[in-house]
Design an enzyme around this catalytic site. Structure first.
Site, PDB file in Angstrom:
ATOM      1  N   ARG A  49       0.805  -1.219   0.000  1.00  0.00           N
ATOM      2  CA  ARG A  49       0.000   0.000   0.000  1.00  0.00           C
ATOM      3  C   ARG A  49       0.840   1.272   0.000  1.00  0.00           C
ATOM      4  NH1 ARG A  49      -3.475  -1.407   4.934  1.00  0.00           N
ATOM      5  NH2 ARG A  49      -3.456  -3.619   4.556  1.00  0.00           N
ATOM      6  N   CYS A  50       2.128   1.140   0.118  1.00  0.00           N
ATOM      7  CA  CYS A  50       3.022   2.295   0.217  1.00  0.00           C
ATOM      8  C   CYS A  50       3.623   2.625  -1.154  1.00  0.00           C
ATOM      9  CB  CYS A  50       4.130   1.987   1.219  1.00  0.00           C
ATOM     10  SG  CYS A  50       5.422   3.232   1.307  1.00  0.00           S
ATOM     11  N   ARG A  51       3.429   3.854  -1.609  1.00  0.00           N
ATOM     12  CA  ARG A  51       3.944   4.280  -2.917  1.00  0.00           C
ATOM     13  C   ARG A  51       5.462   4.187  -2.974  1.00  0.00           C
ATOM     14  NH1 ARG A  51       5.954   9.030  -4.412  1.00  0.00           N
ATOM     15  NH2 ARG A  51       5.109  10.075  -2.587  1.00  0.00           N
TER      16      ARG A  51
END
Length: 113
Positions: free
Chosen positions: A9-11
């Site tokens: 979920r982390c760019r």
């Protein structure tokens, strides 16, 4: 073998994963949210990063603010908090043998991998 502590979920974590994928190096993805690191694994990781435990904490996370912010806690307490709440661990982290790097800035990876 290169390893990445990855949060889908982390760019920044996705960008790091794309970077090492493009490098054609062999690597392993460690999804630390699905399989959290235990206290001993965290101690080893902190040693490889050559940082203090508090430097591994995402201090703007709600869990940190609600339970730990402003309290006097030891390094051991920080490590236990990271083990109990893996969302607090900075990401992404690349591990290469006995060294590791928090790789939020892709420019830092050129000298690491």
């Amino acid at each position: 073998m290169l390893q990445i502590l990855h949060n889908t979920r982390c760019r920044k974590s996705r960008n790091c994963l794309a970077f090492i994928t493009e490098s054609k190096l062999e690597f392993e993805i460690l999804n630390y949210l699905e399989k959290p690191l235990d206290v001993e694994e965290l101690k080893t990781l902190i040693k490889k990063l050559n940082i203090k435990p508090i430097e591994l904490v995402r201090q703007k996370e709600a869990v940190w603010i609600e339970h730990y912010k402003g309290k006097s806690i030891t390094d051991s307490d920080v490590i236990k908090a990271l083990a109990n709440h893996p969302i607090l661990i900075e990401r992404p982290i690349l591990i290469n043998g006995d060294k590791a790097i928090i790789s939020r800035d892709l420019d830092n990876l050129n000298g690491f991998i």
